[in-house]
Motif scaffolding. Sequence first.
Motif, PDB file in Angstrom:
ATOM      1  N   ALA A 266       0.834  -1.207   0.000  1.00 36.34           N
ATOM      2  CA  ALA A 266       0.000   0.000   0.000  1.00 36.34           C
ATOM      3  C   ALA A 266       0.868   1.256   0.000  1.00 36.34           C
ATOM      4  O   ALA A 266       0.567   2.238  -0.694  1.00 36.34           O
ATOM      5  N   ALA A 267       1.955   1.211   0.763  1.00 37.81           N
ATOM      6  CA  ALA A 267       2.872   2.354   0.808  1.00 37.81           C
ATOM      7  C   ALA A 267       3.539   2.578  -0.546  1.00 37.81           C
ATOM      8  O   ALA A 267       3.743   3.723  -0.966  1.00 37.81           O
ATOM      9  N   GLU A 268       3.890   1.484  -1.218  1.00 42.98           N
ATOM     10  CA  GLU A 268       4.515   1.607  -2.538  1.00 42.98           C
ATOM     11  C   GLU A 268       3.534   2.199  -3.551  1.00 42.98           C
ATOM     12  O   GLU A 268       3.913   3.006  -4.400  1.00 42.98           O
ATOM     13  N   ILE A 269       2.271   1.792  -3.477  1.00 47.93           N
ATOM     14  CA  ILE A 269       1.262   2.352  -4.387  1.00 47.93           C
ATOM     15  C   ILE A 269       1.046   3.831  -4.082  1.00 47.93           C
ATOM     16  O   ILE A 269       0.910   4.659  -4.986  1.00 47.93           O
ATOM     17  N   TYR A 270       1.039   4.175  -2.800  1.00 49.27           N
ATOM     18  CA  TYR A 270       0.856   5.576  -2.407  1.00 49.27           C
ATOM     19  C   TYR A 270       1.972   6.458  -2.982  1.00 49.27           C
ATOM     20  O   TYR A 270       1.743   7.619  -3.338  1.00 49.27           O
ATOM     21  N   LYS A 271       3.182   5.889  -3.099  1.00 45.94           N
ATOM     22  CA  LYS A 271       4.333   6.657  -3.581  1.00 45.94           C
ATOM     23  C   LYS A 271       4.423   6.686  -5.108  1.00 45.94           C
ATOM     24  O   LYS A 271       5.354   7.274  -5.663  1.00 45.94           O
ATOM     25  N   MET A 272       3.477   6.025  -5.801  1.00 44.61           N
ATOM     26  CA  MET A 272       3.524   6.003  -7.258  1.00 44.61           C
ATOM     27  C   MET A 272       3.508   7.424  -7.818  1.00 44.61           C
ATOM     28  O   MET A 272       2.978   8.341  -7.207  1.00 44.61           O
ATOM     29  N   SER A 273       4.055   7.581  -9.018  1.00 45.48           N
ATOM     30  CA  SER A 273       4.011   8.883  -9.678  1.00 45.48           C
ATOM     31  C   SER A 273       2.566   9.253  -9.988  1.00 45.48           C
ATOM     32  O   SER A 273       1.671   8.384 -10.000  1.00 45.48           O
ATOM     33  N   ALA A 274       2.331  10.529 -10.241  1.00 50.77           N
ATOM     34  CA  ALA A 274       0.978  11.011 -10.490  1.00 50.77           C
ATOM     35  C   ALA A 274       0.377  10.332 -11.710  1.00 50.77           C
ATOM     36  O   ALA A 274       1.051  10.120 -12.725  1.00 50.77           O
ATOM     37  N   ILE A 275      -0.884   9.964 -11.610  1.00 50.05           N
ATOM     38  CA  ILE A 275      -1.602   9.357 -12.725  1.00 50.05           C
ATOM     39  C   ILE A 275      -2.118  10.471 -13.634  1.00 50.05           C
ATOM     40  O   ILE A 275      -2.803  11.394 -13.174  1.00 50.05           O
ATOM     41  N   THR A 276      -1.764  10.405 -14.914  1.00 48.35           N
ATOM     42  CA  THR A 276      -2.181  11.423 -15.869  1.00 48.35           C
ATOM     43  C   THR A 276      -3.224  10.865 -16.818  1.00 48.35           C
ATOM     44  O   THR A 276      -3.284   9.656 -17.065  1.00 48.35           O
TER      45      THR A 276
END
Length: 380
Positions: A266-276
């Motif tokens: 969940a933490a890794e997904i939270y740190k994902m780059s912004a979805i465009t």
Amino acid sequence: MKGDDLMKAQIRETIKEHLDKELAVKRQLPDRPMKVLSLFFIDRVANYAATDGKIRQWFIEIYQELSQLPRYQDLNLPAVEDIHNGYFAQDPQGNAKDTNGATVADDSAYQLIMKDKERLLSLTEPLRFIFSHSALKEGWDNPNVFQICMLPELQSKVERRQTIGRGLRLPVDATGIRVFDPTINRLTVIANESYADFARALQTEIEEDCGVKFEGRIKNNRDRQKANLIPKWRENTDFLELWEQIKHKTRYSVEYNTQKLIDKAAAEIYKMSAITAPQICLEKVALSYVNTGVTSQLLSVTSSKTESIISHIPDLISYLQRETELTRDTLANILLKSDRLSDIFINPQLFLDLATRAIRFTMQEFMVNGIKYERIAGDR
């Protein structure tokens, strides 16, 4: 090198790579048997489909030679007549091009290669080498193709991507479970162009369209070097001490805490780059007729974000379960805890791609840290 000599050398190299891959699977995954397939794209159907076709004859000759080598005897390889087959495009009358295609063998080959994936992946099915002209480029997908031999010249982007795409799949073992071992998951391409030019062109095409980088990930097999034991290695006390610790046969298991996996993923997904939002690229081209034919000139290229509202959300859990093999409950908890679910409305596919990557990264980290080896009782 003449054309026939080059194709024969390619066939030899493909068979050798295939047999070496079977050895690697047998030795590195002793508890997870896995079918290995090789795919040939040939120049003319008649060169294989005909009984006296030169490609067929070369394959039989080379396979019989290499399969008799002592290093491959533990593989218990099938007879040459059972290990190869082909399926080819048909003409409007339903006949395979350059051959009559009317035999029972032709029908059974079609059912096995094109329709019955589970049987083709079974270790009890002897077929391992598949020959094709063009029919397998569309509508055929098998995850266990590890070698692709391209005998004809392939010039267009579409042709290259279609053929290479046949091997860019995560393989599965005999039980249908995907194998993530990076030392096994390697596609070998036996190309008739110079390797550097072929790889460079393909990498550039994919990098430009997909934004991925291949630097350091693709290697030429011919650059491999043989490792030799140092002189008097049997007298090396450091080595002998190490060997006493690692020589025993072991089994391994992976242990991890599910809640910690959920938290970390969940933490890794939270740190994902912004979805465009997706973008649409428009190219304006002018066509002109000249004496030599039709020419084109690129006038402009524009891109814009899509303004459409996402009206249909894909089944997130099913998609992620297929890609990661985690339970639905675990995946649901990961997504809820990530606090990024709203991004799905911006670009569903990009969100799923990045989320899959984040979860797999976490799983690999947990597997490495949680692996435990246990000596097999009674083994020396």
